[in-house]
Design an enzyme around this catalytic site. Structure first.
Site, PDB file in Angstrom:
ATOM      1  N   ASP A  97       4.788   4.783  -3.013  1.00 34.20           N
ATOM      2  CA  ASP A  97       5.604   4.773  -1.695  1.00 34.20           C
ATOM      3  C   ASP A  97       5.577   3.689  -1.133  1.00 34.20           C
ATOM      4  O   ASP A  97       5.791   3.706   0.363  1.00 34.20           O
ATOM      5  CB  ASP A  97       5.026   5.850  -0.982  1.00 34.20           C
ATOM      6  CG  ASP A  97       3.371   5.794  -0.765  1.00 34.20           C
ATOM      7  OD1 ASP A  97       3.094   4.808  -0.875  1.00 34.20           O
ATOM      8  OD2 ASP A  97       2.922   6.859  -0.384  1.00 34.20           O
ATOM      9  N   GLU A 119       3.653   8.322  -9.898  1.00 35.89           N
ATOM     10  CA  GLU A 119       3.255   9.234  -8.884  1.00 35.89           C
ATOM     11  C   GLU A 119       4.446   9.674  -8.028  1.00 35.89           C
ATOM     12  O   GLU A 119       4.622   9.683  -6.647  1.00 35.89           O
ATOM     13  CB  GLU A 119       2.498   8.320  -7.646  1.00 35.89           C
ATOM     14  CG  GLU A 119       1.598   9.258  -6.991  1.00 35.89           C
ATOM     15  CD  GLU A 119       0.631   8.273  -5.925  1.00 35.89           C
ATOM     16  OE1 GLU A 119      -0.263   8.104  -6.470  1.00 35.89           O
ATOM     17  OE2 GLU A 119       1.111   7.945  -4.800  1.00 35.89           O
ATOM     18  N   GLU A 133       5.915   5.407   4.440  1.00 33.97           N
ATOM     19  CA  GLU A 133       5.820   5.761   3.116  1.00 33.97           C
ATOM     20  C   GLU A 133       6.471   7.118   2.592  1.00 33.97           C
ATOM     21  O   GLU A 133       7.168   7.241   1.588  1.00 33.97           O
ATOM     22  CB  GLU A 133       4.205   5.846   2.628  1.00 33.97           C
ATOM     23  CG  GLU A 133       3.550   4.766   2.812  1.00 33.97           C
ATOM     24  CD  GLU A 133       2.999   4.206   4.021  1.00 33.97           C
ATOM     25  OE1 GLU A 133       3.375   5.189   5.240  1.00 33.97           O
ATOM     26  OE2 GLU A 133       2.464   3.336   4.065  1.00 33.97           O
ATOM     27  N   HIS A 215      -6.233   2.281   7.529  1.00 29.29           N
ATOM     28  CA  HIS A 215      -5.164   1.138   7.787  1.00 29.29           C
ATOM     29  C   HIS A 215      -3.639   1.659   7.781  1.00 29.29           C
ATOM     30  O   HIS A 215      -2.995   0.910   8.133  1.00 29.29           O
ATOM     31  CB  HIS A 215      -5.087   0.299   6.386  1.00 29.29           C
ATOM     32  CG  HIS A 215      -4.712   1.166   5.281  1.00 29.29           C
ATOM     33  ND1 HIS A 215      -3.291   1.256   4.898  1.00 29.29           N
ATOM     34  CD2 HIS A 215      -5.121   2.017   4.410  1.00 29.29           C
ATOM     35  CE1 HIS A 215      -2.989   1.970   3.969  1.00 29.29           C
ATOM     36  NE2 HIS A 215      -4.217   2.386   3.436  1.00 29.29           N
ATOM     37  N   ARG A 217      -0.168   2.577   9.066  1.00 28.70           N
ATOM     38  CA  ARG A 217       0.374   1.977  10.124  1.00 28.70           C
ATOM     39  C   ARG A 217       0.589   2.993  11.344  1.00 28.70           C
ATOM     40  O   ARG A 217       0.559   2.699  12.629  1.00 28.70           O
ATOM     41  CB  ARG A 217       1.952   1.809   9.591  1.00 28.70           C
ATOM     42  CG  ARG A 217       2.011   0.408   9.052  1.00 28.70           C
ATOM     43  CD  ARG A 217       3.298   0.096   8.416  1.00 28.70           C
ATOM     44  NE  ARG A 217       3.265  -1.424   7.686  1.00 28.70           N
ATOM     45  CZ  ARG A 217       3.795  -2.409   8.227  1.00 28.70           C
ATOM     46  NH1 ARG A 217       4.308  -2.748   9.372  1.00 28.70           N
ATOM     47  NH2 ARG A 217       3.484  -3.564   7.474  1.00 28.70           N
ATOM     48  N   HIS A 247      -9.767  -3.238   6.149  1.00 28.62           N
ATOM     49  CA  HIS A 247      -8.320  -3.832   5.621  1.00 28.62           C
ATOM     50  C   HIS A 247      -7.986  -5.129   6.275  1.00 28.62           C
ATOM     51  O   HIS A 247      -8.198  -5.452   7.604  1.00 28.62           O
ATOM     52  CB  HIS A 247      -7.184  -2.669   6.002  1.00 28.62           C
ATOM     53  CG  HIS A 247      -6.178  -2.844   5.026  1.00 28.62           C
ATOM     54  ND1 HIS A 247      -5.069  -3.747   5.278  1.00 28.62           N
ATOM     55  CD2 HIS A 247      -5.822  -2.027   3.911  1.00 28.62           C
ATOM     56  CE1 HIS A 247      -4.135  -3.597   4.388  1.00 28.62           C
ATOM     57  NE2 HIS A 247      -4.477  -2.341   3.750  1.00 28.62           N
TER      58      HIS A 247
HETATM   59  C1  UD1 Z   1       0.666  -1.272   2.700  1.00 32.41           C
HETATM   60  C2  UD1 Z   1       1.561  -0.206   2.186  1.00 32.41           C
HETATM   61  C3  UD1 Z   1       0.870   1.180   2.351  1.00 32.41           C
HETATM   62  C4  UD1 Z   1      -0.202   1.036   1.533  1.00 32.41           C
HETATM   63  C5  UD1 Z   1      -1.307  -0.271   1.879  1.00 32.41           C
HETATM   64  C6  UD1 Z   1      -2.145  -0.310   0.953  1.00 32.41           C
HETATM   65  C7  UD1 Z   1       3.917  -0.255   2.994  1.00 32.41           C
HETATM   66  C8  UD1 Z   1       5.133   0.069   3.910  1.00 32.41           C
HETATM   67  N1  UD1 Z   1       2.723   0.037   3.259  1.00 32.41           N
HETATM   68  O1  UD1 Z   1       0.480  -1.085   3.912  1.00 32.41           O
HETATM   69  O2  UD1 Z   1       1.595   2.165   1.800  1.00 32.41           O
HETATM   70  O3  UD1 Z   1      -1.134   2.235   1.652  1.00 32.41           O
HETATM   71  O4  UD1 Z   1      -0.374  -1.281   1.928  1.00 32.41           O
HETATM   72  O5  UD1 Z   1      -3.157  -1.105   1.329  1.00 32.41           O
HETATM   73  O6  UD1 Z   1       4.307  -0.780   1.777  1.00 32.41           O
HETATM   74  N2  UD1 Z   1      -3.019  -8.695   4.410  1.00 32.41           N
HETATM   75  C9  UD1 Z   1      -3.649  -9.819   3.915  1.00 32.41           C
HETATM   76  N3  UD1 Z   1      -3.974  -9.787   2.594  1.00 32.41           N
HETATM   77  C10 UD1 Z   1      -4.024  -8.718   1.560  1.00 32.41           C
HETATM   78  C11 UD1 Z   1      -2.912  -7.636   2.158  1.00 32.41           C
HETATM   79  C12 UD1 Z   1      -2.643  -7.537   3.579  1.00 32.41           C
HETATM   80  O7  UD1 Z   1      -3.632 -10.990   4.656  1.00 32.41           O
HETATM   81  O8  UD1 Z   1      -4.304  -8.936   0.534  1.00 32.41           O
HETATM   82  C13 UD1 Z   1      -2.379  -8.658   5.639  1.00 32.41           C
HETATM   83  C14 UD1 Z   1      -1.307  -9.568   5.952  1.00 32.41           C
HETATM   84  O9  UD1 Z   1      -1.229  -9.924   7.298  1.00 32.41           O
HETATM   85  C15 UD1 Z   1      -0.193  -8.553   5.880  1.00 32.41           C
HETATM   86  C16 UD1 Z   1      -0.754  -7.237   6.619  1.00 32.41           C
HETATM   87  O10 UD1 Z   1      -2.034  -7.159   6.009  1.00 32.41           O
HETATM   88  O11 UD1 Z   1       1.043  -8.786   6.419  1.00 32.41           O
HETATM   89  C17 UD1 Z   1      -0.218  -6.146   6.363  1.00 32.41           C
HETATM   90  O12 UD1 Z   1       0.329  -5.908   4.782  1.00 32.41           O
HETATM   91  P1  UD1 Z   1       1.269  -4.807   4.306  1.00 32.41           P
HETATM   92  O13 UD1 Z   1       1.460  -4.637   2.912  1.00 32.41           O
HETATM   93  O14 UD1 Z   1       2.631  -4.740   5.131  1.00 32.41           O
HETATM   94  O15 UD1 Z   1       0.276  -3.562   4.738  1.00 32.41           O
HETATM   95  P2  UD1 Z   1       0.738  -2.066   5.147  1.00 32.41           P
HETATM   96  O16 UD1 Z   1       2.307  -1.897   5.350  1.00 32.41           O
HETATM   97  O17 UD1 Z   1       0.083  -1.710   6.382  1.00 32.41           O
HETATM   98  N1  UDP Z   2     -10.415   0.436  -2.511  1.00 30.05           N
HETATM   99  C1  UDP Z   2     -10.753  -0.787  -2.685  1.00 30.05           C
HETATM  100  N2  UDP Z   2     -11.470  -1.603  -1.834  1.00 30.05           N
HETATM  101  C2  UDP Z   2     -11.751  -1.333  -0.676  1.00 30.05           C
HETATM  102  C3  UDP Z   2     -11.065   0.015  -0.116  1.00 30.05           C
HETATM  103  C4  UDP Z   2     -10.547   0.828  -1.057  1.00 30.05           C
HETATM  104  O1  UDP Z   2     -10.823  -1.105  -3.944  1.00 30.05           O
HETATM  105  O2  UDP Z   2     -12.380  -2.077   0.101  1.00 30.05           O
HETATM  106  C5  UDP Z   2      -9.645   1.004  -3.262  1.00 30.05           C
HETATM  107  C6  UDP Z   2      -9.840   2.499  -3.255  1.00 30.05           C
HETATM  108  O3  UDP Z   2     -10.923   3.144  -4.138  1.00 30.05           O
HETATM  109  C7  UDP Z   2      -8.298   3.067  -3.573  1.00 30.05           C
HETATM  110  C8  UDP Z   2      -7.367   2.073  -3.205  1.00 30.05           C
HETATM  111  O4  UDP Z   2      -8.285   1.013  -2.945  1.00 30.05           O
HETATM  112  O5  UDP Z   2      -8.222   3.357  -5.100  1.00 30.05           O
HETATM  113  C9  UDP Z   2      -6.740   2.611  -1.829  1.00 30.05           C
HETATM  114  O6  UDP Z   2      -6.110   1.627  -1.365  1.00 30.05           O
HETATM  115  P1  UDP Z   2      -5.719   1.558   0.219  1.00 30.05           P
HETATM  116  O7  UDP Z   2      -6.493   2.493   1.131  1.00 30.05           O
HETATM  117  O8  UDP Z   2      -5.338  -0.020   0.460  1.00 30.05           O
HETATM  118  O9  UDP Z   2      -4.115   2.262   0.120  1.00 30.05           O
HETATM  119  P2  UDP Z   2      -3.586   3.942  -0.034  1.00 30.05           P
HETATM  120  O10 UDP Z   2      -4.307   4.451  -1.195  1.00 30.05           O
HETATM  121  O11 UDP Z   2      -3.703   4.329   1.355  1.00 30.05           O
HETATM  122  O12 UDP Z   2      -2.254   3.757  -0.603  1.00 30.05           O
END
Ligand code: UD1
Ligand code: UDP
Length: 378
Positions: A97, A119, A133, A215, A217, A247
């Site tokens: 999602d 999924e 999502e 994490h 939103r 995160h």
């Molecule tokens: C996104 C997904 C959410 C998922 C989550 C998993 C969408 C709308 N949301 O969350 O469904 O559960 O990822 O973690 O797709 N950032 C870094 N390095 C990284 C990752 C993130 O610096 O490796 C920072 C960046 O500033 C980035 C911000 O985090 O812009 C947000 O990343 P984003 O993928 O937009 O996160 P979410 O939408 O919160």
């Molecule tokens: N996870 C990880 N390292 C971390 C936190 C979570 O590998 O520090 C793993 C966790 O076991 C799960 C996945 O990341 O499989 C979940 O990711 P996240 O919480 O970012 O996204 P969501 O599941 O909410 O989409």
């Protein structure tokens, strides 16, 4: 004829849940498997790919600090469209999602390329929880051609939306495949186990570990602030230690760091790679999280999960009693944790319930289903 499957991956959870499927596809000679990263996440994605030994064929490298949804969506849509134009795959597989999954699915739909949704069928029926999502997963399920539903309930959701039964395959969730592979890797390698333990020298054997992630939103700001207050209150107990891999989203880090840095019994650490996180889950007494994947994984390790949300798209877990919804209210979180920390009988019952999300064969089932699909088209 060799069929080309394009697997699109953007974020940490997609990488974890697609990794076993990528390996299963690569092992099937009938397929030419192409892995394409949007890199909606960068560091957290690379951590996973390295652990699972996956090399990407294409990397759009799209992440920007503090990215906004509209811009990200536009870049994924046009970036994936260009990839589709060159690659011309027979099928595109997207997961879950995320913005990556939704926009990549849409790009494939516009080019009349079949989309498989891994999924599929999860629903809260509340467009704002989780946001965005719930919209993403519904859009993908409107346009997809094959639906890999983790449970009977997700299948029922799709049927209720008039998706044809023959397009839906109940496979279990691939996250269980990833988890079991990783647990086996740790268990079968004493040296690795010792190495992982050495990474957390500050953990006391005689204190109960509460592992936290958060994490979402819709929890940014007020929700997360209230969660942090609960953690601060729980940390006053001297039988408890709290570890929170924070995160990388700046909206999360700002709140968590400013409320919880330098507190006794609370360890704020960087996001862990999957091996380290699975190790830490297995050491935890209980897990507090708003993550989707952790709700599915932790019960396989016998760990109670308190979910920092009011609604979940994973009601099977609530029904099975492997997770409990506690929202973001400070006192509700503290009370739910205290019960699990203090009532041994309650804890035992909670931690012994069966996981409804599959047996670790979801990826094999998806590959078998794709093979059957292509065979029927010959
Ligand atoms: C996104 C997904 C959410 C998922 C989550 C998993 C969408 C709308 N949301 O969350 O469904 O559960 O990822 O973690 O797709 N950032 C870094 N390095 C990284 C990752 C993130 O610096 O490796 C920072 C960046 O500033 C980035 C911000 O985090 O812009 C947000 O990343 P984003 O993928 O937009 O996160 P979410 O939408 O919160
Ligand atoms: N996870 C990880 N390292 C971390 C936190 C979570 O590998 O520090 C793993 C966790 O076991 C799960 C996945 O990341 O499989 C979940 O990711 P996240 O919480 O970012 O996204 P969501 O599941 O909410 O989409």
């Amino acid at each position: 004829m060799r069929r080309k499957i394009l697997v699109v991956i953007g974020t940490r959870p997609e990488a974890i849940k697609m990794a076993p499927l990528v390996h299963a596809l690569l092992a099937e000679p009938t397929f030419k498997t192409v892995v394409c990263l949007t890199a909606q996440h960068r560091q957290m994605l690379d951590q996973v790919l390295e652990i699972f030994g996956i090399t990407a064929d294409i990397d759009l490298n799209l992440m920007k600090q503090g990215q906004q949804l509209a811009e990200l969506t536009a870049h994924v849509l046009t970036g994936i469209d260009a990839v589709l134009q060159v690659q011309r795959p027979d099928c595109v597989l997207v997961h879950g999602d995320t913005t990556t999954a939704m926009a990549a699915g849409l790009a494939a739909f516009y080019r009349h390329i079949p989309v498989g949704h891994v999924e599929a069928g999860l629903r809260t029926y509340d467009m704002h929880h989780p946001w965005p999502e719930e919209m993403n997963r519904r859009v993908i399920d409107v346009l997809a051609d094959f639906y890999y539903a983790p449970t009977g309930l997700s299948r029922a959701n799709l049927l209720a939306e008039k998706i044809a039964a023959e397009k839906i395959f109940v496979t279990g969730n691939t996250v269980i495949d990833a988890l079991l592979m990783t647990v086996a890797r740790i268990q079968n390698d004493a040296q690795l186990h010792e190495k992982l333990a050495g990474v957390f020298p500050y953990l006391h054997r005689n204190k109960k570990l509460i592992l936290v992630t958060g994490h979402r939103r819709e929890n940014h700001g007020d929700g997360l602030t209230k969660v942090c207050r609960a953690l601060a209150e729980l940390a006053r107990r001297d039988d408890v230690q709290i570890v929170y891999p924070v995160h990388l989203n700046p909206n999360v880090r700002e709140v968590v760091m400013s409320s919880l840095a330098e507190r006794d019994n609370i360890y704020l650490i960087e996001p862990l790679d999957y091996l380290h996180f699975v190790y830490l889950m297995s050491r935890a007494h209980l897990i507090l999280t708003d993550s989707g994947g952790i709700q599915e994984e932790a019960p396989s390790l016998g760990k109670p999960v308190l979910v920092l949300r009011e609604v979940t798209e994973r009601p099977e877990a609530v029904e099975a009693g492997t997770v409990q919804l506690v929202g973001t209210d400070t006192q509700r979180i503290v009370a739910a944790c205290a019960r699990l920390l203090d009532d041994e009988n309650y804890y035992r019952q909670f931690s012994q319930r069966a996981n409804p999300y599959g047996d670790g064969t979801a990826s094999q089932q998806i590959v078998a289903s794709l093979l059957a699909q292509f065979a029927s088209e010959k």
